[in-house]
Motif scaffolding. Structure first.
Motif, mmCIF file in Angstrom:
data_model
loop_
_atom_site.group_PDB
_atom_site.id
_atom_site.type_symbol
_atom_site.label_atom_id
_atom_site.label_comp_id
_atom_site.label_asym_id
_atom_site.label_seq_id
_atom_site.Cartn_x
_atom_site.Cartn_y
_atom_site.Cartn_z
ATOM 1 N N GLY A 104 0.821 -1.207 0.000
ATOM 2 C CA GLY A 104 0.000 0.000 0.000
ATOM 3 C C GLY A 104 0.856 1.259 0.000
ATOM 4 N N VAL A 105 1.912 1.254 0.794
ATOM 5 C CA VAL A 105 2.832 2.389 0.849
ATOM 6 C C VAL A 105 3.568 2.511 -0.482
ATOM 7 C CG1 VAL A 105 4.896 3.308 1.964
ATOM 8 C CG2 VAL A 105 3.075 2.300 3.350
ATOM 9 N N LEU A 106 4.008 1.395 -1.035
ATOM 10 C CA LEU A 106 4.695 1.426 -2.328
ATOM 11 C C LEU A 106 3.783 2.012 -3.399
ATOM 12 C CD1 LEU A 106 7.101 0.814 -4.107
ATOM 13 C CD2 LEU A 106 6.236 -1.534 -4.351
ATOM 14 N N ARG A 107 2.538 1.607 -3.404
ATOM 15 C CA ARG A 107 1.580 2.141 -4.372
ATOM 16 C C ARG A 107 1.452 3.662 -4.227
ATOM 17 N NH1 ARG A 107 -2.630 0.024 -7.368
ATOM 18 N NH2 ARG A 107 -4.068 1.636 -8.032
ATOM 19 N N GLU A 108 1.374 4.136 -2.984
ATOM 20 C CA GLU A 108 1.254 5.578 -2.764
ATOM 21 C C GLU A 108 2.493 6.326 -3.263
ATOM 22 O OE1 GLU A 108 0.009 8.821 0.645
ATOM 23 O OE2 GLU A 108 -0.204 6.691 1.078
ATOM 24 N N ILE A 109 3.667 5.759 -3.064
ATOM 25 C CA ILE A 109 4.896 6.373 -3.569
ATOM 26 C C ILE A 109 4.840 6.460 -5.100
ATOM 27 C CG2 ILE A 109 7.384 6.027 -3.856
ATOM 28 C CD1 ILE A 109 7.346 4.814 -0.975
ATOM 29 N N LEU A 110 4.423 5.384 -5.745
ATOM 30 C CA LEU A 110 4.318 5.390 -7.205
ATOM 31 C C LEU A 110 3.305 6.430 -7.676
ATOM 32 C CD1 LEU A 110 4.335 1.567 -8.045
ATOM 33 C CD2 LEU A 110 6.246 3.177 -8.130
ATOM 34 N N GLU A 111 2.153 6.491 -7.018
ATOM 35 C CA GLU A 111 1.120 7.456 -7.405
ATOM 36 C C GLU A 111 1.615 8.893 -7.251
ATOM 37 O OE1 GLU A 111 -2.076 6.200 -4.856
ATOM 38 O OE2 GLU A 111 -2.835 4.746 -6.337
ATOM 39 N N ARG A 112 2.281 9.182 -6.136
ATOM 40 C CA ARG A 112 2.787 10.537 -5.905
ATOM 41 C C ARG A 112 3.891 10.893 -6.896
ATOM 42 N NH1 ARG A 112 3.231 11.837 0.542
ATOM 43 N NH2 ARG A 112 1.121 11.207 1.135
ATOM 44 N N SER A 113 4.767 9.939 -7.181
ATOM 45 C CA SER A 113 5.848 10.196 -8.123
ATOM 46 C C SER A 113 5.285 10.479 -9.513
ATOM 47 C CB SER A 113 6.803 8.999 -8.159
ATOM 48 O OG SER A 113 7.864 9.255 -9.033
ATOM 49 N N LEU A 114 4.344 9.675 -9.947
ATOM 50 C CA LEU A 114 3.731 9.871 -11.254
ATOM 51 C C LEU A 114 3.043 11.230 -11.329
ATOM 52 C CD1 LEU A 114 3.041 8.616 -14.010
ATOM 53 C CD2 LEU A 114 0.983 7.665 -12.938
ATOM 54 N N ALA A 115 2.306 11.581 -10.294
ATOM 55 C CA ALA A 115 1.622 12.884 -10.271
ATOM 56 C C ALA A 115 2.631 14.021 -10.329
ATOM 57 C CB ALA A 115 0.753 12.996 -9.024
ATOM 58 N N ALA A 116 3.734 13.897 -9.606
ATOM 59 C CA ALA A 116 4.745 14.953 -9.597
ATOM 60 C C ALA A 116 5.369 15.131 -10.975
ATOM 61 C CB ALA A 116 5.826 14.652 -8.552
ATOM 62 N N VAL A 117 5.667 14.036 -11.652
ATOM 63 C CA VAL A 117 6.257 14.122 -12.990
ATOM 64 C C VAL A 117 5.265 14.764 -13.955
ATOM 65 C CG1 VAL A 117 7.042 12.763 -14.968
ATOM 66 C CG2 VAL A 117 7.872 12.221 -12.692
ATOM 67 N N ARG A 118 4.007 14.394 -13.837
ATOM 68 C CA ARG A 118 2.994 14.926 -14.758
ATOM 69 C C ARG A 118 2.663 16.389 -14.475
ATOM 70 N NH1 ARG A 118 -1.085 9.717 -15.279
ATOM 71 N NH2 ARG A 118 0.305 8.525 -16.667
ATOM 72 N N GLU A 119 2.689 16.773 -13.206
ATOM 73 C CA GLU A 119 2.325 18.146 -12.838
ATOM 74 C C GLU A 119 3.504 19.093 -12.892
ATOM 75 O OE1 GLU A 119 0.501 17.781 -8.998
ATOM 76 O OE2 GLU A 119 -1.085 16.471 -9.773
ATOM 77 N N GLU A 120 4.698 18.580 -12.597
ATOM 78 C CA GLU A 120 5.877 19.427 -12.498
ATOM 79 C C GLU A 120 7.054 18.805 -13.221
ATOM 80 O OE1 GLU A 120 6.765 19.863 -8.300
ATOM 81 O OE2 GLU A 120 4.770 19.142 -7.854
ATOM 82 N N PRO A 121 7.002 18.683 -14.544
ATOM 83 C CA PRO A 121 8.101 18.009 -15.231
ATOM 84 C C PRO A 121 9.467 18.638 -14.998
ATOM 85 C CG PRO A 121 6.626 19.058 -16.798
ATOM 86 C CD PRO A 121 5.985 19.171 -15.443
ATOM 87 N N GLU A 122 9.480 19.891 -14.561
ATOM 88 C CA GLU A 122 10.762 20.552 -14.339
ATOM 89 C C GLU A 122 11.505 19.969 -13.134
ATOM 90 O OE1 GLU A 122 7.691 22.762 -11.974
ATOM 91 O OE2 GLU A 122 7.808 22.062 -14.012
ATOM 92 N N VAL A 123 10.849 19.182 -12.273
ATOM 93 C CA VAL A 123 11.548 18.602 -11.127
ATOM 94 C C VAL A 123 12.576 17.566 -11.583
ATOM 95 C CG1 VAL A 123 9.665 18.992 -9.514
ATOM 96 C CG2 VAL A 123 9.832 16.793 -10.690
ATOM 97 N N ASN A 124 12.498 17.123 -12.808
ATOM 98 C CA ASN A 124 13.437 16.132 -13.310
ATOM 99 C C ASN A 124 14.579 16.750 -14.095
ATOM 100 O OD1 ASN A 124 12.381 13.456 -12.553
ATOM 101 N ND2 ASN A 124 10.552 14.316 -13.492
ATOM 102 N N ARG A 125 14.767 18.040 -13.987
ATOM 103 C CA ARG A 125 15.819 18.709 -14.750
ATOM 104 C C ARG A 125 17.020 18.978 -13.890
ATOM 105 N NH1 ARG A 125 11.962 22.854 -17.947
ATOM 106 N NH2 ARG A 125 10.953 21.267 -19.139
#
Length: 134
Positions: free
Chosen positions: A113-134
């Motif tokens: 359950g915790v792993l799923r939440e980490i994946l969901e948050r990471s995906l949302a962050a990449v989609r909402e803030e692609p600049e965090v990966n620069r």
């Protein structure tokens, strides 16, 4: 860029007890992303993609989230995830981290359950803030 390697070929690289866990990871990532997987660099099973550009001028395409399994499971997440969600990592179970990778020796040892939440948050962050990966 995605390669010609099939998902099955990439998953077959998992060794030992992790070999039995890769299908669970595949199912979890597919459920979270609602995307069809593609293999990157002949071994990384990635979901979705985004374009990036560094200040140095380097540009490319990368999966939104991904994993590779071999001697350990390596999950590729948003940069800085460990600093963003230390509370989740505290509850996850045995793991190691780097800037954008979460390393799991055994999937069976972590809280799914915790792993799923980490994946969901990471995906949302990449989609909402692609600049965090620069």
């Amino acid at each position: 860029m995605p390669s010609d390697t099939t998902v099955d070929e990439a998953l077959d690289r998992a060794t030992g007890p992790r070999h039995d866990e890769v299908n669970d990871l595949l199912e979890l990532f597919q459920d979270v992303t609602q995307q069809t997987p593609a293999v990157w660099a002949d071994r990384i099973v990635g979901f979705g993609q985004y374009e990036y550009a560094y200040d140095s001028g380097r540009e490319g395409i990368a999966p939104e989230i991904a994993f590779a399994s071999g001697a350990k499971h390596t999950l590729y997440l948003v940069e800085g995830f460990a600093d963003r969600w230390p509370d989740l990592l505290d509850r996850l179970g045995p793991h190691r981290t780097s800037t954008a990778c979460l390393y799991l020796t055994r999937l069976s040892a972590v809280d799914r359950g915790v792993l799923r939440e980490i994946l969901e948050r990471s995906l949302a962050a990449v989609r909402e803030e692609p600049e965090v990966n620069r």
